[in-house]
Design an enzyme around this catalytic site. Structure first.
Site, PDB file in Angstrom:
ATOM      1  N   TRP A  40       0.851  -1.186   0.000  1.00 16.72           N
ATOM      2  CA  TRP A  40       0.000   0.000   0.000  1.00 16.72           C
ATOM      3  C   TRP A  40       0.889   1.239   0.000  1.00 16.72           C
ATOM      4  O   TRP A  40       1.592   1.405  -1.024  1.00 16.72           O
ATOM      5  CB  TRP A  40      -1.099  -0.062   1.064  1.00 16.72           C
ATOM      6  CG  TRP A  40      -0.757  -0.224   2.507  1.00 16.72           C
ATOM      7  CD1 TRP A  40      -0.926   0.731   3.477  1.00 16.72           C
ATOM      8  CD2 TRP A  40      -0.286  -1.401   3.189  1.00 16.72           C
ATOM      9  NE1 TRP A  40      -0.552   0.221   4.694  1.00 16.72           N
ATOM     10  CE2 TRP A  40      -0.164  -1.074   4.557  1.00 16.72           C
ATOM     11  CE3 TRP A  40       0.086  -2.683   2.789  1.00 16.72           C
ATOM     12  CZ2 TRP A  40       0.292  -1.970   5.515  1.00 16.72           C
ATOM     13  CZ3 TRP A  40       0.540  -3.586   3.734  1.00 16.72           C
ATOM     14  CH2 TRP A  40       0.633  -3.234   5.074  1.00 16.72           C
ATOM     15  N   ASP A  41       0.957   2.066   1.043  1.00 10.78           N
ATOM     16  CA  ASP A  41       1.651   3.362   0.923  1.00 10.78           C
ATOM     17  C   ASP A  41       2.991   3.228   0.202  1.00 10.78           C
ATOM     18  O   ASP A  41       3.870   2.471   0.631  1.00 10.78           O
ATOM     19  CB  ASP A  41       1.916   3.954   2.303  1.00 10.78           C
ATOM     20  CG  ASP A  41       0.640   4.296   3.046  1.00 10.78           C
ATOM     21  OD1 ASP A  41      -0.429   3.831   2.634  1.00 10.78           O
ATOM     22  OD2 ASP A  41       0.720   5.012   4.045  1.00 10.78           O
ATOM     23  N   ALA A  63       4.256   4.457   7.664  1.00 14.86           N
ATOM     24  CA  ALA A  63       4.786   5.238   6.546  1.00 14.86           C
ATOM     25  C   ALA A  63       5.769   6.331   6.947  1.00 14.86           C
ATOM     26  O   ALA A  63       5.807   6.779   8.092  1.00 14.86           O
ATOM     27  CB  ALA A  63       3.634   5.839   5.756  1.00 14.86           C
ATOM     28  N   ARG A 118       1.915  10.327  12.955  1.00 14.24           N
ATOM     29  CA  ARG A 118       2.737   9.476  12.083  1.00 14.24           C
ATOM     30  C   ARG A 118       3.085  10.176  10.762  1.00 14.24           C
ATOM     31  O   ARG A 118       2.762  11.306  10.553  1.00 14.24           O
ATOM     32  CB  ARG A 118       1.983   8.183  11.784  1.00 14.24           C
ATOM     33  CG  ARG A 118       0.599   8.357  11.203  1.00 14.24           C
ATOM     34  CD  ARG A 118      -0.047   6.994  10.934  1.00 14.24           C
ATOM     35  NE  ARG A 118      -1.396   7.121  10.400  1.00 14.24           N
ATOM     36  CZ  ARG A 118      -2.496   7.093  11.143  1.00 14.24           C
ATOM     37  NH1 ARG A 118      -2.419   6.937  12.443  1.00 14.24           N
ATOM     38  NH2 ARG A 118      -3.687   7.225  10.575  1.00 14.24           N
ATOM     39  N   ASP A 119       3.726   9.412   9.886  1.00 14.83           N
ATOM     40  CA  ASP A 119       3.968   9.758   8.476  1.00 14.83           C
ATOM     41  C   ASP A 119       4.905  10.962   8.286  1.00 14.83           C
ATOM     42  O   ASP A 119       4.548  11.960   7.649  1.00 14.83           O
ATOM     43  CB  ASP A 119       2.636  10.016   7.743  1.00 14.83           C
ATOM     44  CG  ASP A 119       1.684   8.836   7.799  1.00 14.83           C
ATOM     45  OD1 ASP A 119       2.112   7.736   8.196  1.00 14.83           O
ATOM     46  OD2 ASP A 119       0.500   9.007   7.450  1.00 14.83           O
ATOM     47  N   GLU A 152      -3.407  12.624   6.592  1.00 12.27           N
ATOM     48  CA  GLU A 152      -2.310  11.649   6.581  1.00 12.27           C
ATOM     49  C   GLU A 152      -1.254  12.000   5.524  1.00 12.27           C
ATOM     50  O   GLU A 152      -1.509  12.700   4.558  1.00 12.27           O
ATOM     51  CB  GLU A 152      -2.869  10.259   6.276  1.00 12.27           C
ATOM     52  CG  GLU A 152      -3.988   9.849   7.223  1.00 12.27           C
ATOM     53  CD  GLU A 152      -4.300   8.372   7.127  1.00 12.27           C
ATOM     54  OE1 GLU A 152      -3.912   7.643   8.025  1.00 12.27           O
ATOM     55  OE2 GLU A 152      -4.927   7.950   6.136  1.00 12.27           O
TER      56      GLU A 152
HETATM   57  C1  FRU Z   1      -2.187   5.630   4.984  1.00 16.22           C
HETATM   58  C2  FRU Z   1      -1.837   5.090   6.341  1.00 16.22           C
HETATM   59  C3  FRU Z   1      -0.710   5.871   6.959  1.00 16.22           C
HETATM   60  C4  FRU Z   1      -0.091   4.889   7.897  1.00 16.22           C
HETATM   61  C5  FRU Z   1      -0.318   3.574   7.184  1.00 16.22           C
HETATM   62  C6  FRU Z   1      -0.657   2.415   8.063  1.00 16.22           C
HETATM   63  O1  FRU Z   1      -2.619   4.661   4.096  1.00 16.22           O
HETATM   64  O2  FRU Z   1      -2.955   5.085   7.166  1.00 16.22           O
HETATM   65  O3  FRU Z   1      -1.129   7.043   7.604  1.00 16.22           O
HETATM   66  O4  FRU Z   1       1.247   5.185   8.106  1.00 16.22           O
HETATM   67  O5  FRU Z   1      -1.342   3.759   6.252  1.00 16.22           O
HETATM   68  O6  FRU Z   1      -0.838   1.236   7.361  1.00 16.22           O
END
Ligand code: FRU
Length: 427
Positions: free
Chosen positions: A53-54, A138, A208-209, A293
């Site tokens: 994913w990310d 992420a 986060r992120d 995010e």
């Molecule tokens: C976005 C997210 C981020 C996080 C990750 C967790 O898709 O929610 O904010 O770091 O996915 O899986």
């Protein structure tokens, strides 16, 4: 105060920009200029053993997407597809349950490519046991030097949520890319309870992120990240500033005090990025949305374009908008920011495929990468919509930034993330 670091003592004060309820009332799903084209349900899968994913393209501190010795490199949140665990006694694999479970076992892996697509799996960045928490969430990989040194900023989650970095090196050969190092994680900071909500204040807090960047104007190293505005859950006030100029009949906000997303800012003491100080949020979404995010910047035409991703389900009562990427624009790092396209929406999913993509990352060349979450397909019974789970790269799209406005103009290949600059790192 003896402990006040010199670098922040004289930091000019600023006021957070408020993304108002009135702004968000201007968010409209399915405006063709801010809607991601439909993703075909016959999309290809990057790897049938893995969910990804990310996606975090390798970049330099100024945001340029880079390749090394001709190899493009991306990092992804990754989890094994686990049919052995999610198959019932009758032999039916519940891929949706497997996909929804992925966050708890997220690992950062890397991929490389000669073409900016056709990604080859490189493996995990940190070996098992290196990262101090159960989840690797992420962040941003930064190429620091021509020797291939990379700082991976990321989020250590559960227990707690800590922004961290780990340093390693990328090595190339004529046949591929490997990583070495990435063995010592340096924890940088967690939420402080003063600007950013802590777990004690709200068990559903978001922190986060990290996305570090050099301010093109003052040259200092900063970082944006996802947070919530500090304060105990349920105590936030939605006053006239948070409401904005709403039309008559729009004063009832229901339970909107529970939505408190914000885009956080921190400043580093120096270019090493080892010591950081939290600054006030750049943009707050109290009473509007609970999650802003993966914030990140594009600098263009003397403007700061601040992008963030958000969900339909995290909007406050009385508001709605698609899953996708939202943007805010200013002439100054610390704002004030204006919501792009008046509303904030830059690129959302079409209402017919509301979860087709997520986690968009806007690159300085206007290309936007994201991943496929799920794409519906019809069944004989129109009420019984089936979804095909993605866990793979979405088609890249191109947007045009035009002052405070944006337009989606082109769809490109799945997972197309071309480098903007190549570095020779082999000595
Ligand atoms: C976005 C997210 C981020 C996080 C990750 C967790 O898709 O929610 O904010 O770091 O996915 O899986």
């Amino acid at each position: 105060m003896a402990n006040t670091p010199v670098y922040a003592k004289n930091y000019p004060s600023y006021t957070s920009t408020i993304w108002t309820r009135a702004d968000a009332l201007k968010v409209h799903e399915d405006d063709p200029t801010t809607t991601q084209p439909l993703v075909d349900k016959e999309f290809p899968i990057l790897n049938d053993k893995l969910f990804i994913w990310d996606t975090m393209p390798l970049r330099s501190l100024d945001g340029t997407i880079v390749s090394v010795d001709g190899w493009s490199v991306i990092f992804t949140l990754t989890a094994d597809r686990s049919p052995e665990k999610f198959t019932d006694a009758k032999g039916n694999y519940d891929i949706t349950a497997d996909w929804n479970d992925r966050h708890g076992r997220a690992r950062i892996c890397f991929w490389y490519s000669r073409t900016g697509k056709d990604w080859i799996f490189g493996g995990r960045v940190m070996k098992e046991g290196v990262s101090p928490t159960t989840r690797e969430w992420a962040g941003t990989p930064i190429l620091l030097s021509k020797k291939g040194v990379v700082d991976l900023y990321y989020t250590c989650v559960t227990p707690g949520a800590t922004i961290a970095k780990v340093r390693g090196r990328i090595k190339t050969s004529s046949t591929g890319v490997t990583v070495e190092g990435f063995t010592t994680v340096k924890e940088l900071f967690s939420a402080d309870g003063k600007y950013y909500q802590t777990e004690d204040q709200n068990t559903y807090w978001n922190f986060r992120d990290p996305c570090p960047f050099l301010d093109p104007v003052d040259g200092r190293l900063y970082m944006v990240f996802e947070g919530n505005v500090a304060g105990d859950r349920g105590t936030h006030q939605i006053g006239t500033n948070e409401m904005g100029a709403v039309p008559p009949g729009y004063s009832n906000v229901g339970g909107a005090r529970y939505q408190t997303g914000c885009i956080g800012l921190a400043v580093a003491s120096d270019i090493s990025g080892d010591n950081w100080e939290l600054l006030p949020p750049l943009v707050t979404a109290v009473g509007v949305n609970d999650q802003t995010e993966r914030p990140h910047y594009v600098f263009k035409d003397g403007k700061y374009y601040l992008f963030t991703i958000s969900h339909k389900y995290t909007y406050a009562d009385g508001l709605t908008g698609p899953d996708g990427v939202y943007g805010f624009v200013s002439e100054n790092l610390t704002g004030p920011y204006r919501p792009m396209n008046s509303s904030g929406l830059v690129l959302g999913n079409p209402s017919s495929q509301p979860y087709q993509t997520y986690s968009h990352y806007v690159m300085p060349n206007g290309l936007v990468t994201s991943f496929i979450d799920s794409v519906p397909f019809p069944t004989p019974n129109p009420d019984d919509l089936q979804y095909r789970i993605g866990g793979t790269e979405a088609p890249t799209v191109r947007i045009k930034l035009d002052g405070d406005r944006s337009f989606v103009v082109e769809t490109l290949d799945y997972g197309y993330i071309p480098a903007m600059k190549d570095y020779t790192i082999s000595s």
